[in-house]
Design a protein around this motif. Sequence first.
Motif, mmCIF file in Angstrom:
data_model
loop_
_atom_site.group_PDB
_atom_site.id
_atom_site.type_symbol
_atom_site.label_atom_id
_atom_site.label_comp_id
_atom_site.label_asym_id
_atom_site.label_seq_id
_atom_site.Cartn_x
_atom_site.Cartn_y
_atom_site.Cartn_z
ATOM 1 N N ARG A 133 -54.853 -23.716 -57.721
ATOM 2 C CA ARG A 133 -56.294 -23.933 -57.638
ATOM 3 C C ARG A 133 -56.995 -23.398 -58.890
ATOM 4 O O ARG A 133 -57.882 -24.040 -59.433
ATOM 5 C CB ARG A 133 -56.877 -23.281 -56.387
ATOM 6 N N LEU A 134 -56.586 -22.228 -59.364
ATOM 7 C CA LEU A 134 -57.247 -21.654 -60.542
ATOM 8 C C LEU A 134 -56.903 -22.453 -61.798
ATOM 9 O O LEU A 134 -57.733 -22.596 -62.692
ATOM 10 C CB LEU A 134 -56.886 -20.178 -60.701
ATOM 11 N N ARG A 135 -55.704 -23.023 -61.844
ATOM 12 C CA ARG A 135 -55.311 -23.838 -62.991
ATOM 13 C C ARG A 135 -56.175 -25.104 -63.071
ATOM 14 O O ARG A 135 -56.435 -25.634 -64.143
ATOM 15 C CB ARG A 135 -53.840 -24.214 -62.853
ATOM 16 N N ASP A 136 -56.623 -25.579 -61.904
ATOM 17 C CA ASP A 136 -57.439 -26.801 -61.863
ATOM 18 C C ASP A 136 -58.900 -26.569 -62.240
ATOM 19 O O ASP A 136 -59.681 -27.515 -62.294
ATOM 20 C CB ASP A 136 -57.396 -27.424 -60.461
ATOM 21 N N GLN A 137 -59.288 -25.326 -62.463
ATOM 22 C CA GLN A 137 -60.680 -25.047 -62.835
ATOM 23 C C GLN A 137 -60.949 -25.512 -64.266
ATOM 24 O O GLN A 137 -60.037 -25.503 -65.091
ATOM 25 C CB GLN A 137 -60.933 -23.531 -62.789
ATOM 26 N N PRO A 138 -62.190 -25.879 -64.578
ATOM 27 C CA PRO A 138 -62.497 -26.201 -65.974
ATOM 28 C C PRO A 138 -62.225 -24.989 -66.874
ATOM 29 O O PRO A 138 -62.330 -23.844 -66.422
ATOM 30 C CB PRO A 138 -64.000 -26.515 -65.937
ATOM 31 N N ALA A 139 -61.851 -25.264 -68.130
ATOM 32 C CA ALA A 139 -61.455 -24.184 -69.038
ATOM 33 C C ALA A 139 -62.528 -23.098 -69.144
ATOM 34 O O ALA A 139 -62.228 -21.911 -69.208
ATOM 35 C CB ALA A 139 -61.131 -24.752 -70.408
ATOM 36 N N SER A 140 -63.805 -23.514 -69.085
ATOM 37 C CA SER A 140 -64.877 -22.535 -69.248
ATOM 38 C C SER A 140 -64.985 -21.591 -68.055
ATOM 39 O O SER A 140 -65.639 -20.556 -68.121
ATOM 40 C CB SER A 140 -66.207 -23.257 -69.442
ATOM 41 N N ALA A 141 -64.371 -21.966 -66.938
ATOM 42 C CA ALA A 141 -64.398 -21.091 -65.766
ATOM 43 C C ALA A 141 -63.037 -20.463 -65.526
ATOM 44 O O ALA A 141 -62.708 -20.063 -64.417
ATOM 45 C CB ALA A 141 -64.851 -21.871 -64.537
ATOM 46 N N ARG A 142 -62.223 -20.406 -66.562
ATOM 47 C CA ARG A 142 -60.908 -19.760 -66.431
ATOM 48 C C ARG A 142 -60.821 -18.709 -67.510
ATOM 49 O O ARG A 142 -60.233 -18.911 -68.562
ATOM 50 C CB ARG A 142 -59.796 -20.793 -66.628
ATOM 51 N N PRO A 143 -61.454 -17.562 -67.268
ATOM 52 C CA PRO A 143 -61.626 -16.613 -68.351
ATOM 53 C C PRO A 143 -60.316 -16.089 -68.887
ATOM 54 O O PRO A 143 -60.092 -16.011 -70.079
ATOM 55 C CB PRO A 143 -62.406 -15.485 -67.678
ATOM 56 N N VAL A 144 -59.452 -15.768 -67.994
ATOM 57 C CA VAL A 144 -58.258 -15.034 -68.359
ATOM 58 C C VAL A 144 -57.129 -15.504 -67.482
ATOM 59 O O VAL A 144 -57.369 -16.076 -66.426
ATOM 60 C CB VAL A 144 -58.445 -13.532 -68.076
ATOM 61 N N LYS A 145 -55.951 -15.258 -67.927
ATOM 62 C CA LYS A 145 -54.796 -15.575 -67.104
ATOM 63 C C LYS A 145 -54.827 -14.661 -65.888
ATOM 64 O O LYS A 145 -54.929 -13.447 -66.035
ATOM 65 C CB LYS A 145 -53.542 -15.303 -67.924
ATOM 66 N N PRO A 146 -54.777 -15.221 -64.671
ATOM 67 C CA PRO A 146 -54.764 -14.314 -63.520
ATOM 68 C C PRO A 146 -53.465 -13.509 -63.474
ATOM 69 O O PRO A 146 -52.409 -13.993 -63.873
ATOM 70 C CB PRO A 146 -54.859 -15.257 -62.319
ATOM 71 N N LEU A 147 -53.579 -12.303 -62.967
ATOM 72 C CA LEU A 147 -52.407 -11.456 -62.760
ATOM 73 C C LEU A 147 -52.309 -11.198 -61.260
ATOM 74 O O LEU A 147 -53.330 -11.071 -60.587
ATOM 75 C CB LEU A 147 -52.584 -10.124 -63.497
ATOM 76 N N TRP A 148 -51.088 -11.123 -60.768
ATOM 77 C CA TRP A 148 -50.909 -10.858 -59.338
ATOM 78 C C TRP A 148 -50.354 -9.462 -59.123
ATOM 79 O O TRP A 148 -49.544 -8.988 -59.941
ATOM 80 C CB TRP A 148 -49.968 -11.902 -58.720
ATOM 81 N N ALA A 149 -50.811 -8.809 -58.059
ATOM 82 C CA ALA A 149 -50.295 -7.478 -57.712
ATOM 83 C C ALA A 149 -49.964 -7.465 -56.226
ATOM 84 O O ALA A 149 -50.593 -8.165 -55.433
ATOM 85 C CB ALA A 149 -51.347 -6.414 -58.019
ATOM 86 N N ASP A 150 -48.951 -6.660 -55.869
ATOM 87 C CA ASP A 150 -48.602 -6.516 -54.443
ATOM 88 C C ASP A 150 -49.601 -5.623 -53.740
ATOM 89 O O ASP A 150 -49.855 -5.762 -52.556
ATOM 90 C CB ASP A 150 -47.211 -5.883 -54.292
ATOM 91 N N GLU A 151 -50.118 -4.651 -54.498
ATOM 92 C CA GLU A 151 -51.016 -3.665 -53.880
ATOM 93 C C GLU A 151 -52.123 -3.288 -54.843
ATOM 94 O O GLU A 151 -51.922 -3.313 -56.059
ATOM 95 C CB GLU A 151 -50.239 -2.389 -53.565
ATOM 96 N N PHE A 152 -53.237 -2.866 -54.295
ATOM 97 C CA PHE A 152 -54.365 -2.430 -55.118
ATOM 98 C C PHE A 152 -53.934 -1.316 -56.071
ATOM 99 O O PHE A 152 -54.334 -1.296 -57.240
ATOM 100 C CB PHE A 152 -55.511 -1.963 -54.208
ATOM 101 N N ALA A 153 -53.087 -0.401 -55.577
ATOM 102 C CA ALA A 153 -52.673 0.768 -56.376
ATOM 103 C C ALA A 153 -51.914 0.364 -57.639
ATOM 104 O O ALA A 153 -51.796 1.158 -58.569
ATOM 105 C CB ALA A 153 -51.815 1.692 -55.518
ATOM 106 N N ASP A 154 -51.393 -0.867 -57.700
ATOM 107 C CA ASP A 154 -50.603 -1.301 -58.869
ATOM 108 C C ASP A 154 -51.475 -1.760 -60.043
ATOM 109 O O ASP A 154 -50.958 -2.084 -61.108
ATOM 110 C CB ASP A 154 -49.674 -2.471 -58.483
#
Length: 373
Positions: A133-154
């Motif tokens: 879904r984020l890849r399908d956003q227009p370039a201007s609304a894709r500020p940064v490469k998303p990063l995934w985390a298992d937990e908030f603490a990471d």
Amino acid sequence: MTAKAEKTPLEERLISLIKANGPISVADFMADALGHPHDGYYMSQTAIGADGDFTTAPEISQIFGELIGLWLVHAWLEMGEPSTFNLVELGPGRGVLMADILRAAQLRPGFLKAATLWLVESSGRLRHEQQKRLRDQPASARPVKPLWADEFADIAPAPFLIVANEFFDCLPIRQFERAGSGWRERLIGVGKDGASLEFTLAEAPPPPDIELPPAQQCEPGAIVEIGAAGAMLAGDIARALVEHGGRALIVDYGHAGGVGDTLQAVRAHKYWPVLDAPGRADLTAHVDFAALARAAIDAGGGAWGPLPQGRFLERIGLAMRLERLVAGKSDEEAARIASGARRISAVEEMGEVFKALCISSPDLPPPAGFEAL
Ligand code: SAH
């Protein structure tokens, strides 16, 4: 197929585990039913949307995410426009809320440029949907490469802006029942037939560090819920906000403390018996916002709310956004948009039972929407 006839792999495993080691807590049951790495609900089922089991505010109306996007931009301005910060979503589901947030935030390109986007998600299949879904956003609304985390603490430390919609309701809770001789933990054991799960009570009283109301003030059979995982996370969030600055917006269905059994299962948009077919039905408990606020304040943070979702959305511009969105649309389209806005805000729909809580670094002013009237 009836609920009872369907024995899931998780149920078989829980039954043998309980036979070997004794009954388990409601929290352990919830954690396994929702989060088992292979057979857990979020790992194995199509949870959200018309083809799934339940729907959520961002899935109903784009206005929800757009207004929250503007709320986050406003918070970033209040923080002095930090040149880098973590934009965090806890439990992003299908990524719809974040896509709407990012689209609305295009209003301030500096916000998108400064944001490192973190998605805290335990389910591999939902991570995949979020990525698409984020890849399908227009370039201007894709500020940064998303990063995934298992937990908030990471997540690497930086100022934070955090959003969580229908996330805290999935975190495990324990239940305690007022029995003849005082409080007893409600546990899950195996029935006499040796083949099904059923509720039972612990034989011994709970340890003294569990804070329960005086038993004599509660009716026999009354149930109290303790959401230690949620309160711990609220405390961790507050500590991160105190140290690095920022705000968190938590939206969920819940209450401001009290007594009652709120554990519920939902399947195919209908209530489902909570112990049947674990891993195949969604399982949630109402969020105790008073406990989250207390944990945040104990950790040195500020807490605002909880405020009913409808009132929060109205205060941050629902009517104006709706008017803009329907302008120039066909009658049919305008009616569809207005009906979505109503569903997320009307008192008899999601407007009252859902609530918003803001946890904040203590130096920031009252957050938009939460000001005293
Ligand atoms: N926020 C979304 C989805 C809510 S469903 C929306 O509003 O539509 C709950 C989400 O939290 C799912 O993405 C689920 O996989 C995730 N989740 C549940 N428990 C989690 C946990 N312990 N850690 C990380 N993610 C979790």
